[in-house]
Design a protein around this motif. Structure first.
Motif, PDB file in Angstrom:
ATOM      1  N   VAL A 216       0.852  -1.188   0.000  1.00 44.51           N
ATOM      2  CA  VAL A 216       0.000   0.000   0.000  1.00 44.51           C
ATOM      3  C   VAL A 216       0.891   1.242   0.000  1.00 44.51           C
ATOM      4  CG1 VAL A 216      -1.812   1.217   1.273  1.00 44.51           C
ATOM      5  CG2 VAL A 216      -1.814  -1.278   1.181  1.00 44.51           C
ATOM      6  N   THR A 217       0.551   2.195  -0.856  1.00 46.64           N
ATOM      7  CA  THR A 217       1.346   3.434  -0.940  1.00 46.64           C
ATOM      8  C   THR A 217       0.464   4.576  -1.420  1.00 46.64           C
ATOM      9  OG1 THR A 217       3.296   4.475  -1.939  1.00 46.64           O
ATOM     10  CG2 THR A 217       2.142   2.879  -3.296  1.00 46.64           C
ATOM     11  N   ASN A 218       0.880   5.798  -1.085  1.00 42.07           N
ATOM     12  CA  ASN A 218       0.180   6.974  -1.598  1.00 42.07           C
ATOM     13  C   ASN A 218       0.965   7.655  -2.723  1.00 42.07           C
ATOM     14  OD1 ASN A 218      -2.228   7.023  -0.017  1.00 42.07           O
ATOM     15  ND2 ASN A 218      -0.956   7.494   1.764  1.00 42.07           N
ATOM     16  N   ASP A 219       2.033   6.989  -3.171  1.00 39.51           N
ATOM     17  CA  ASP A 219       2.929   7.570  -4.178  1.00 39.51           C
ATOM     18  C   ASP A 219       2.555   6.989  -5.552  1.00 39.51           C
ATOM     19  OD1 ASP A 219       5.145   7.762  -5.926  1.00 39.51           O
ATOM     20  OD2 ASP A 219       6.542   7.955  -4.250  1.00 39.51           O
ATOM     21  N   ASP A 220       2.048   7.838  -6.456  1.00 39.58           N
ATOM     22  CA  ASP A 220       1.536   7.350  -7.755  1.00 39.58           C
ATOM     23  C   ASP A 220       2.617   6.629  -8.558  1.00 39.58           C
ATOM     24  OD1 ASP A 220      -0.766   8.649  -7.026  1.00 39.58           O
ATOM     25  OD2 ASP A 220      -0.468  10.373  -8.355  1.00 39.58           O
ATOM     26  N   ALA A 221       3.791   7.261  -8.656  1.00 39.46           N
ATOM     27  CA  ALA A 221       4.853   6.682  -9.497  1.00 39.46           C
ATOM     28  C   ALA A 221       5.331   5.359  -8.902  1.00 39.46           C
ATOM     29  CB  ALA A 221       6.005   7.667  -9.611  1.00 39.46           C
ATOM     30  N   LEU A 222       5.456   5.344  -7.580  1.00 37.08           N
ATOM     31  CA  LEU A 222       5.912   4.106  -6.923  1.00 37.08           C
ATOM     32  C   LEU A 222       4.886   2.992  -7.118  1.00 37.08           C
ATOM     33  CD1 LEU A 222       8.051   2.747  -5.121  1.00 37.08           C
ATOM     34  CD2 LEU A 222       6.737   3.527  -3.129  1.00 37.08           C
ATOM     35  N   ALA A 223       3.607   3.347  -7.016  1.00 39.10           N
ATOM     36  CA  ALA A 223       2.551   2.342  -7.187  1.00 39.10           C
ATOM     37  C   ALA A 223       2.620   1.730  -8.583  1.00 39.10           C
ATOM     38  CB  ALA A 223       1.179   2.978  -6.954  1.00 39.10           C
ATOM     39  N   ALA A 224       2.857   2.571  -9.589  1.00 33.51           N
ATOM     40  CA  ALA A 224       2.938   2.067 -10.971  1.00 33.51           C
ATOM     41  C   ALA A 224       4.125   1.108 -11.105  1.00 33.51           C
ATOM     42  CB  ALA A 224       3.072   3.243 -11.936  1.00 33.51           C
ATOM     43  N   LYS A 225       5.234   1.487 -10.475  1.00 33.14           N
ATOM     44  CA  LYS A 225       6.440   0.647 -10.541  1.00 33.14           C
ATOM     45  C   LYS A 225       6.195  -0.697  -9.846  1.00 33.14           C
ATOM     46  CE  LYS A 225      11.307   1.645  -9.607  1.00 33.14           C
ATOM     47  NZ  LYS A 225      12.182   2.588  -8.911  1.00 33.14           N
ATOM     48  N   ILE A 226       5.545  -0.629  -8.690  1.00 34.77           N
ATOM     49  CA  ILE A 226       5.258  -1.857  -7.926  1.00 34.77           C
ATOM     50  C   ILE A 226       4.339  -2.771  -8.734  1.00 34.77           C
ATOM     51  CG2 ILE A 226       3.934  -2.681  -5.917  1.00 34.77           C
ATOM     52  CD1 ILE A 226       5.207  -0.294  -4.346  1.00 34.77           C
ATOM     53  N   ARG A 227       3.363  -2.165  -9.386  1.00 33.52           N
ATOM     54  CA  ARG A 227       2.402  -2.966 -10.167  1.00 33.52           C
ATOM     55  C   ARG A 227       3.119  -3.697 -11.313  1.00 33.52           C
ATOM     56  NH1 ARG A 227      -2.744  -3.388  -9.513  1.00 33.52           N
ATOM     57  NH2 ARG A 227      -3.208  -1.691  -8.102  1.00 33.52           N
ATOM     58  N   LEU A 228       4.018  -2.992 -11.956  1.00 35.64           N
ATOM     59  CA  LEU A 228       4.791  -3.636 -13.030  1.00 35.64           C
ATOM     60  C   LEU A 228       5.651  -4.764 -12.470  1.00 35.64           C
ATOM     61  CD1 LEU A 228       6.074  -0.585 -15.122  1.00 35.64           C
ATOM     62  CD2 LEU A 228       4.577  -2.422 -15.926  1.00 35.64           C
ATOM     63  N   MET A 229       6.344  -4.471 -11.384  1.00 39.21           N
ATOM     64  CA  MET A 229       7.269  -5.470 -10.812  1.00 39.21           C
ATOM     65  C   MET A 229       6.547  -6.715 -10.327  1.00 39.21           C
ATOM     66  SD  MET A 229      10.099  -3.411  -8.663  1.00 39.21           S
ATOM     67  CE  MET A 229      11.532  -2.740  -9.496  1.00 39.21           C
ATOM     68  N   THR A 230       5.289  -6.535  -9.932  1.00 39.53           N
ATOM     69  CA  THR A 230       4.510  -7.669  -9.425  1.00 39.53           C
ATOM     70  C   THR A 230       4.129  -8.627 -10.563  1.00 39.53           C
ATOM     71  OG1 THR A 230       3.701  -6.271  -7.650  1.00 39.53           O
ATOM     72  CG2 THR A 230       2.380  -8.196  -8.111  1.00 39.53           C
ATOM     73  N   ASN A 231       4.172  -8.124 -11.800  1.00 39.19           N
ATOM     74  CA  ASN A 231       3.770  -8.927 -12.957  1.00 39.19           C
ATOM     75  C   ASN A 231       4.886  -8.955 -13.997  1.00 39.19           C
ATOM     76  OD1 ASN A 231       2.149 -10.435 -14.670  1.00 39.19           O
ATOM     77  ND2 ASN A 231       1.147  -8.628 -15.537  1.00 39.19           N
ATOM     78  N   PHE A 232       6.053  -9.363 -13.591  1.00 40.37           N
ATOM     79  CA  PHE A 232       7.215  -9.578 -14.483  1.00 40.37           C
ATOM     80  C   PHE A 232       7.666  -8.327 -15.245  1.00 40.37           C
ATOM     81  CE2 PHE A 232       4.373 -13.317 -14.627  1.00 40.37           C
ATOM     82  CZ  PHE A 232       5.171 -14.300 -14.076  1.00 40.37           C
ATOM     83  N   GLY A 233       7.124  -7.167 -14.929  1.00 38.48           N
ATOM     84  CA  GLY A 233       7.466  -5.968 -15.706  1.00 38.48           C
ATOM     85  C   GLY A 233       6.637  -5.801 -16.970  1.00 38.48           C
ATOM     86  N   GLY A 247       4.523 -11.796  -8.434  1.00 37.67           N
ATOM     87  CA  GLY A 247       4.025 -11.534  -7.071  1.00 37.67           C
ATOM     88  C   GLY A 247       2.519 -11.458  -7.039  1.00 37.67           C
ATOM     89  N   LYS A 248       1.853 -11.886  -8.098  1.00 37.63           N
ATOM     90  CA  LYS A 248       0.416 -11.648  -8.219  1.00 37.63           C
ATOM     91  C   LYS A 248      -0.408 -12.460  -7.224  1.00 37.63           C
ATOM     92  CE  LYS A 248       0.045 -13.012 -12.512  1.00 37.63           C
ATOM     93  NZ  LYS A 248       1.378 -13.510 -12.827  1.00 37.63           N
ATOM     94  N   MET A 249      -1.488 -11.852  -6.772  1.00 42.93           N
ATOM     95  CA  MET A 249      -2.497 -12.616  -6.033  1.00 42.93           C
ATOM     96  C   MET A 249      -3.436 -13.241  -7.061  1.00 42.93           C
ATOM     97  SD  MET A 249      -5.304 -11.355  -3.196  1.00 42.93           S
ATOM     98  CE  MET A 249      -4.262 -11.475  -1.773  1.00 42.93           C
ATOM     99  N   GLY A 250      -3.889 -14.462  -6.796  1.00 43.92           N
ATOM    100  CA  GLY A 250      -4.835 -15.124  -7.698  1.00 43.92           C
ATOM    101  C   GLY A 250      -6.278 -14.858  -7.293  1.00 43.92           C
ATOM    102  N   GLU A 251      -7.209 -15.242  -8.157  1.00 41.94           N
ATOM    103  CA  GLU A 251      -8.631 -14.962  -7.929  1.00 41.94           C
ATOM    104  C   GLU A 251      -9.205 -15.712  -6.716  1.00 41.94           C
ATOM    105  OE1 GLU A 251      -9.199 -12.110  -9.457  1.00 41.94           O
ATOM    106  OE2 GLU A 251     -11.139 -12.810 -10.212  1.00 41.94           O
TER     107      GLU A 251
END
Ligand SMILES: Cc1ncc(COP(=O)(O)O)c(C=O)c1O
Length: 409
Positions: A216-233, A247-251
């Motif tokens: 969880v973060t309030n930093d937009d750029a960091l959140a985007a980076k984390i989202r990419l890193m969680t899914n192989f980039g 790092g993905k959570m499944g359904e």
């Protein structure tokens, strides 16, 4: 519910030949499960959609609901907190040395080392069990890039002091919030502090998705980076734009998370009531101090922890643990013996001489007691009665167990 087994004498204790107080084992962290019907409906929905992972509708809904609950801008659901911590560490570009408490689950330290970062273990404040801000500055070197605070037992670190130190020295501050889902600091939900905070939704946590977690973060750029890193980039079907991992959570985990969210209030209510019940039962027992919560803040009350004063008790923490285990009450030592005394840290020349007196003392003094939806008032009365019996005859229990060496380990 277990029928009360009355124990008046030491010979009634299971360790000395009596009948165990519980026919079945009572665990710390028996998984809480929400409404099964709702869970099955959701799981069926995912199966019918044939959409089991890769940012499915449940994961999106879960992330949205978590952000709302925590009043934080971004939430990325992950497969577990250990991977989540690693992603947060990588995304915030931690490197070199990072200051971290040794009184934490070993995953906090391992996540650093896994990413080639050296954990620098800091002692704790014995009053809070959290990293002691007063000891941090002495550990800062030109290689220090950050601090990882851990909100142990769900009680927040001294976030103001940590933020000030991090700002003064240009360090990155992130938090391992594995214990602190649903807790607040100065009225604001945990999840909003440092550059990012990482929750665990492991099965043993009061709120769980079987395995899972969230960054969880309030930093937009960091959140985007984390989202990419969680899914192989991956930024699109064939477009990889950064390093990443899976790092993905499944359904199915998200289905469980959504269902658990609907029972969140009742989980906390039961935790609180269990906590108060133990408090009432153990209030007047000399040498047993309960870890307290600040009722002005939001608390999840998921840990009922006692700190033992062995001088007053005459019986050791390990002996009390052995007595309770024999009764089928599987109390847990936390985080024994401290990360710096675990491998690979213990054998490394960097840590061999390291002494952390407060951490070492605390790891010899605490026990976590069973709580959660699977534990009722009658169970707590029974467990507490055993503890009172042991304490009332501490010297004798100690003598008898010393003869058999029970509790030495
Ligand atoms: C303080 C702390 N950090 C990290 C973790 C790791 O969480 P997970 O099991 O979700 O990887 C835990 C889990 O127990 C924990 O208690």
């Amino acid at each position: 519910m277990a029928r009360r087994v009355i124990k008046n004498r030491l010979d009634d204790l299971a360790i000395f030949g009596g009948r165990p107080a519980f026919a079945e084992r009572l665990h710390v962290g028996k998984p809480n499960i929400g409404d099964r019907q709702r869970l099955w409906e959701r799981i069926t929905g995912a199966l019918d959609r044939h959409w089991l992972t890769n940012n499915g509708p449940y994961v999106q809904e879960f992330e949205h609901k978590l952000s709302q609950l925590l009043r934080a801008k971004h939430c990325v659901a992950v497969c577990n907190a250990t991977i989540g911590l690693g992603i947060a560490m990588r995304a915030t570009e931690l490197s070199g040395e990072v200051i971290v408490p040794s009184f934490t689950f070993v995953a906090t330290a391992h996540a650093l080392l896994w990413h080639g970062i050296t954990p620098i273990f800091c002692d704790i404040d014995p009053a809070t069990h959290n990293i002691d801000p007063k000891r941090i500055e002495a550990l800062i070197t030109p290689r220090t890039s950050g601090i990882v605070g851990v909100h142990v037992w769900g009680r927040s670190c001294d976030i103001s002091a940590l933020t000030e130190i991090a700002d003064d020295h240009g360090l990155t501050l992130i938090f391992d919030a594995a214990h602190a889902f649903g807790a607040s600091y100065q009225g604001r939900m945990i999840g909003n502090f440092g550059r990012a905070e990482v929750f665990s939704f492991h099965a043993t946590k009061f709120f769980n998705t079987s395995e899972g977690g969230a960054i969880v973060t309030n930093d937009d750029a960091l959140a985007a980076k984390i989202r990419l890193m969680t899914n192989f980039g991956f930024a699109g079907y064939d477009r990889v734009v950064s390093i990443g991992t899976n790092g993905k959570m499944g359904e199915l985990s998200a289905a469980m998370g959504l269902t658990s969210l609907e029972s969140l209030d009742s989980f906390v209510t039961v935790n609180k009531s269990n906590y108060e019940c133990y408090e009432e039962e153990l209030r007047r027992v000399p040498g047993i101090n309960m870890v307290r919560y600040d009722h002005q803040e939001k608390c999840n009350y998921q840990y009922v922890v006692i700190e033992l004063d062995e001088e007053l008790l005459h019986v050791s923490r390990n002996q009390l643990k052995e007595v309770l285990w024999a009764e089928n009450v599987l109390v847990r030592r936390y985080f024994h013996p401290g990360c710096h005394r675990m491998e690979p840290y213990r054998s490394s020349s960097a840590y061999r001489e390291l002494q952390l007196p407060e951490t070492e003392r605390l790891t010899e003094r605490v026990l976590s007691l069973p709580t959660g939806m699977g534990v009722g008032r009658e169970d707590i009365a029974q467990i507490s009665a055993v503890i009172r019996l042991v304490v009332s005859q501490g010297r004798e229990v100690h003598r008898r167990l010393s003869d058999t060496h029970a509790g030495d380990a």
